[in-house]
Design an enzyme around this catalytic site. Structure first.
Site, PDB file in Angstrom:
ATOM      1  N   GLU A  34       0.838  -1.203   0.000  1.00 17.17           N
ATOM      2  CA  GLU A  34       0.000   0.000   0.000  1.00 17.17           C
ATOM      3  C   GLU A  34       0.870   1.249   0.000  1.00 17.17           C
ATOM      4  O   GLU A  34       1.565   1.511  -0.971  1.00 17.17           O
ATOM      5  CB  GLU A  34      -0.886  -0.044   1.247  1.00 17.17           C
ATOM      6  CG  GLU A  34      -2.363   0.120   0.942  1.00 17.17           C
ATOM      7  CD  GLU A  34      -3.197   0.073   2.204  1.00 17.17           C
ATOM      8  OE1 GLU A  34      -3.234  -1.008   2.833  1.00 17.17           O
ATOM      9  OE2 GLU A  34      -3.809   1.105   2.548  1.00 17.17           O
ATOM     10  N   GLY A  37       5.247   3.665   5.067  1.00 19.13           N
ATOM     11  CA  GLY A  37       4.983   4.284   6.377  1.00 19.13           C
ATOM     12  C   GLY A  37       3.943   3.533   7.172  1.00 19.13           C
ATOM     13  O   GLY A  37       3.760   3.801   8.356  1.00 19.13           O
ATOM     14  N   GLY A 178     -15.515   1.263  22.793  1.00 18.43           N
ATOM     15  CA  GLY A 178     -14.138   1.019  23.234  1.00 18.43           C
ATOM     16  C   GLY A 178     -13.473   2.326  23.614  1.00 18.43           C
ATOM     17  O   GLY A 178     -13.592   3.327  22.889  1.00 18.43           O
ATOM     18  N   HIS A 441      11.929  26.374  35.782  1.00 20.69           N
ATOM     19  CA  HIS A 441      10.694  27.044  36.206  1.00 20.69           C
ATOM     20  C   HIS A 441      10.402  28.205  35.261  1.00 20.69           C
ATOM     21  O   HIS A 441      11.306  28.951  34.919  1.00 20.69           O
ATOM     22  CB  HIS A 441      10.862  27.588  37.622  1.00 20.69           C
ATOM     23  CG  HIS A 441       9.672  28.368  38.087  1.00 20.69           C
ATOM     24  ND1 HIS A 441       8.512  27.750  38.483  1.00 20.69           N
ATOM     25  CD2 HIS A 441       9.459  29.710  38.173  1.00 20.69           C
ATOM     26  CE1 HIS A 441       7.633  28.687  38.815  1.00 20.69           C
ATOM     27  NE2 HIS A 441       8.173  29.881  38.635  1.00 20.69           N
TER      28      HIS A 441
HETATM   29  C1  LIG Z   1      -5.882   5.345  14.742  1.00 29.29           C
HETATM   30  C2  LIG Z   1      -4.561   4.873  15.274  1.00 29.29           C
HETATM   31  C3  LIG Z   1      -3.782   5.726  16.013  1.00 29.29           C
HETATM   32  C4  LIG Z   1      -2.551   5.292  16.508  1.00 29.29           C
HETATM   33  N1  LIG Z   1      -1.790   6.166  17.234  1.00 29.29           N
HETATM   34  C5  LIG Z   1      -0.611   5.739  17.733  1.00 29.29           C
HETATM   35  C6  LIG Z   1       0.209   6.636  18.463  1.00 29.29           C
HETATM   36  O1  LIG Z   1      -0.133   7.793  18.677  1.00 29.29           O
HETATM   37  N2  LIG Z   1       1.398   6.182  18.924  1.00 29.29           N
HETATM   38  C7  LIG Z   1       1.808   4.893  18.725  1.00 29.29           C
HETATM   39  O2  LIG Z   1       2.898   4.517  19.169  1.00 29.29           O
HETATM   40  N3  LIG Z   1       1.046   4.026  18.021  1.00 29.29           N
HETATM   41  C8  LIG Z   1      -0.137   4.421  17.524  1.00 29.29           C
HETATM   42  N4  LIG Z   1      -0.894   3.556  16.792  1.00 29.29           N
HETATM   43  C9  LIG Z   1      -0.384   2.181  16.598  1.00 29.29           C
HETATM   44  C10 LIG Z   1       0.650   2.159  15.475  1.00 29.29           C
HETATM   45  O3  LIG Z   1       0.115   2.730  14.315  1.00 29.29           O
HETATM   46  C11 LIG Z   1       1.089   0.729  15.210  1.00 29.29           C
HETATM   47  O4  LIG Z   1       1.510   0.139  16.413  1.00 29.29           O
HETATM   48  C12 LIG Z   1       2.220   0.697  14.215  1.00 29.29           C
HETATM   49  O5  LIG Z   1       1.838   1.258  12.988  1.00 29.29           O
HETATM   50  C13 LIG Z   1       2.683  -0.744  13.993  1.00 29.29           C
HETATM   51  O6  LIG Z   1       3.741  -0.743  13.089  1.00 29.29           O
HETATM   52  P1  LIG Z   1       4.049  -2.003  12.184  1.00 29.29           P
HETATM   53  O7  LIG Z   1       5.247  -1.632  11.388  1.00 29.29           O
HETATM   54  O8  LIG Z   1       4.095  -3.223  13.006  1.00 29.29           O
HETATM   55  O9  LIG Z   1       2.791  -2.195  11.225  1.00 29.29           O
HETATM   56  P2  LIG Z   1       1.963  -1.204  10.303  1.00 29.29           P
HETATM   57  O10 LIG Z   1       2.192   0.205  10.601  1.00 29.29           O
HETATM   58  O11 LIG Z   1       0.573  -1.719  10.347  1.00 29.29           O
HETATM   59  O12 LIG Z   1       2.575  -1.464   8.867  1.00 29.29           O
HETATM   60  C14 LIG Z   1       2.425  -2.681   8.214  1.00 29.29           C
HETATM   61  C15 LIG Z   1       2.604  -2.455   6.724  1.00 29.29           C
HETATM   62  O13 LIG Z   1       2.662  -3.703   6.083  1.00 29.29           O
HETATM   63  C16 LIG Z   1       1.953  -3.654   4.858  1.00 29.29           C
HETATM   64  N5  LIG Z   1       1.586  -5.024   4.539  1.00 29.29           N
HETATM   65  C17 LIG Z   1       0.739  -5.836   5.223  1.00 29.29           C
HETATM   66  N6  LIG Z   1       0.724  -7.056   4.645  1.00 29.29           N
HETATM   67  C18 LIG Z   1       1.574  -7.000   3.594  1.00 29.29           C
HETATM   68  C19 LIG Z   1       1.983  -7.941   2.628  1.00 29.29           C
HETATM   69  N7  LIG Z   1       1.563  -9.202   2.661  1.00 29.29           N
HETATM   70  N8  LIG Z   1       2.839  -7.543   1.667  1.00 29.29           N
HETATM   71  C20 LIG Z   1       3.312  -6.275   1.643  1.00 29.29           C
HETATM   72  N9  LIG Z   1       2.960  -5.348   2.530  1.00 29.29           N
HETATM   73  C21 LIG Z   1       2.111  -5.714   3.503  1.00 29.29           C
HETATM   74  C22 LIG Z   1       0.785  -2.751   5.187  1.00 29.29           C
HETATM   75  O14 LIG Z   1       0.253  -2.198   3.996  1.00 29.29           O
HETATM   76  C23 LIG Z   1       1.451  -1.706   6.073  1.00 29.29           C
HETATM   77  O15 LIG Z   1       1.952  -0.638   5.316  1.00 29.29           O
HETATM   78  C24 LIG Z   1      -2.115   3.972  16.265  1.00 29.29           C
HETATM   79  C25 LIG Z   1      -2.906   3.107  15.504  1.00 29.29           C
HETATM   80  C26 LIG Z   1      -4.111   3.544  15.015  1.00 29.29           C
HETATM   81  C27 LIG Z   1      -4.932   2.597  14.205  1.00 29.29           C
END
Ligand SMILES: Cc1cc2nc3c(=O)[nH]c(=O)nc-3n(C[C@H](O)[C@H](O)[C@H](O)COP(=O)(O)OP(=O)(O)OC[C@H]3O[C@@H](n4cnc5c(N)ncnc54)[C@H](O)[C@@H]3O)c2cc1C
Length: 462
Positions: A34, A37, A178, A441
């Site tokens: 997708e 980031g 939630g 402060h």
């Molecule tokens: C609304 C919201 C607010 C949030 N706010 C915070 C915050 O303020 N602070 C904080 O620390 N965390 C926050 N989070 C949580 C945080 O976004 C996640 O913990 C973090 O993005 C996880 O990172 P990740 O790299 O594990 O996965 P993700 O960020 O989910 O990235 C995974 C990536 O893998 C790609 N992907 C999936 N399957 C495949 C595949 N088979 N082939 C190729 N690409 C694939 C996806 O497209 C995606 O780009 C928030 C989450 C949400 C939903």
């Protein structure tokens, strides 16, 4: 094509891992289906903070007279607020593209699937499949909004977080199911924008993972802001056949029907572990997570997993730290396993919440004898001057050895203050050392020093 390190997913887990891998001299690639980031930059941390900033500016404008100022014809443009947030997300994703290029990391567009023999098949948008191989394959495919059977999401009236940050028009009323960080951030945003918001929380307190004092303060602040809160309540079913949604809510007193334009389901996440080849390779999962050891190795050598797909807190900074630890271990450079007891968690509503370590309840359960200190922002000169006196800092120490067991904050800007407690705990700082570290402060951060002083009966401004 052969790589040293190939990462599937470019969220804060995947892209940060790729940069560290490249710094360590590995030929690295990232597969992304997708936007670069991941959820964090595109649909999570960053766009929500952009929305919350708009809400904060709007709230300031609504209360401008409290600061001795006048402003007329204050209004909002919901579409423009959403557009700004999407623009910020887009800019951040482009920034990751720049970082990949700068670090000579290959970006492979498409859906990645692991195969036996340290291989990955990538299916491009046109259906073409290309096979890649790598000495080390890291799965960082993240998660999506969890769908409950009694709360099916249609993306219009019953929505998840992606729709909640890109609605074409502002709903007049919303039920938020939630009250974790995501739920309360959206509840605050929509309430500030003028939507009539009701939170339904299954547990007895909102923000249930936080210290009870923090939950209670949040409830008071939210109620003062006009948000309705139903705790110990659960949405049993939703009826979307009419113009809005009718939600049947089970409460302690019986069933109630709530009506709203939209129901936002904020009940957690579901990992993206389907159809990515785990079964073919034999990678073990448990309760929706890929099982890993301290170095993020799965049960199959050469295959690793980090971020939301693994057990542990689903947070961006955790995903990044896991990825860095994982590749540093692969490279054989000195690294240390992550201390999951010292991970800060933040919620960016108004008031903000930030915490690290044990809650008072958990510390008592663990058998510690405690020294607890609390300092309210109502006694802070900076908070008074800023017009943000709600909230407090609470610190918890072990009475015997002086270990800083936990720190819990609620108030304006506290998410930028919690790192002091994280660092203090990492360096095994005692309360006395915090007291003797002079805080500037007037700042909100003085409340940390004063809370510690309170724990040791030396508080000055109370
Ligand atoms: C609304 C919201 C607010 C949030 N706010 C915070 C915050 O303020 N602070 C904080 O620390 N965390 C926050 N989070 C949580 C945080 O976004 C996640 O913990 C973090 O993005 C996880 O990172 P990740 O790299 O594990 O996965 P993700 O960020 O989910 O990235 C995974 C990536 O893998 C790609 N992907 C999936 N399957 C495949 C595949 N088979 N082939 C190729 N690409 C694939 C996806 O497209 C995606 O780009 C928030 C989450 C949400 C939903």
């Amino acid at each position: 094509m052969k790589y040293d390190v190939l990462i599937i997913g470019s969220g804060p887990g995947g892209y940060v891992t790729a940069i560290r891998a490249s710094q360590l001299g590995f030929k690295t690639a990232v597969v992304e289906k997708e936007n670069l980031g991941g959820i964090c930059l595109n649909w999570g941390c960053i766009p929500t903070k952009a929305l919350l900033k708009s809400a904060q500016v709007y709230d300031y404008l609504k209360h401008v007279d409290e600061y001795g100022l006048k402003a007329e014809a204050i209004d909002k443009d919901f579409e423009a607020v959403i557009k700004r947030s999407r623009g910020v997300a887009e800019g951040m994703s482009k920034g990751v593209q720049f970082l990949m290029k700068k670090n000579k990391i290959d970006i492979i567009d498409g859906f990645g699937k692991v195969k036996p023999g340290k291989k990955v098949d990538v299916t491009a948008a046109d259906g073409k499949v290309t096979e890649y191989s790598a000495d080390n394959i890291i799965i960082a495919t993240g998660a999506r909004s969890r769908v409950l059977p009694n709360l099916p999401q249609d993306g219009k009236k019953v929505i998840g977080y992606r729709e909640a940050m890109s609605l074409p028009t502002q709903p007049k009323s919303m039920i938020v199911v939630g009250s974790g960080a995501i739920g309360v951030e959206f509840a605050h945003f929509y309430n500030s924008m003028g939507t009539d918001v009701t939170i339904v929380e299954y547990l007895p307190n909102i923000v249930p993972v936080e210290d009870k004092d923090v939950s209670k303060q949040m409830e008071r602040s939210f109620k003062k802001a006009g948000i309705k809160i139903m705790t110990s309540s659960s949405v049993e079913s939703v009826d979307t056949s009419g113009t809005g949604v009718k939600a049947t809510v089970k409460t302690k007193k019986g069933e109630e029907i709530l009506e709203a334009d939209i129901v936002l389901s904020a009940v957690g996440i579901k990992t993206n572990i389907e159809n990515i080849g785990l079964e073919e390779v034999g990678i073990v999962t448990d309760r929706d997570k890929i099982l890993v050891n301290d170095w993020y190795q799965t049960n199959i050598p050469g295959y690793y997993a980090i971020g939301d797909v693994t057990p542990g807190p689903a947070l961006a900074h955790v995903a990044s730290a896991e990825g860095i630890t994982c590749v540093e271990k692969i490279a054989g450079v000195h690294t240390e396993a992550i201390d999951y007891g010292n991970i800060p968690g933040c919620t960016y509503a108004t008031p903000e919440i930030a915490s690290v370590g044990l809650t008072e309840e958990k510390a008592k359960e663990a058998g510690y004898e405690l020294k607890v200190g609390k300092f309210p922002f109502s006694a802070s000169g900076k908070a008074k001057a800023a017009g943000t006196p709600d909230g407090f800092v609470k610190v918890i120490f072990d009475a015997k050895y002086g270990e800083w067991l936990g720190c819990h904050m609620i108030g304006a800007g506290v998410t930028d203050m919690i790192a002091e407690a994280v660092l203090g705990r990492k360096l095994e700082t005692t309360g006395h050392e915090v007291l003797k570290a002079i805080h500037p402060h007037p700042t909100m951060s003085e409340a940390v020093m004063e809370a510690v002083a309170d724990a040791y009966d030396e508080v000055i401004h109370l």
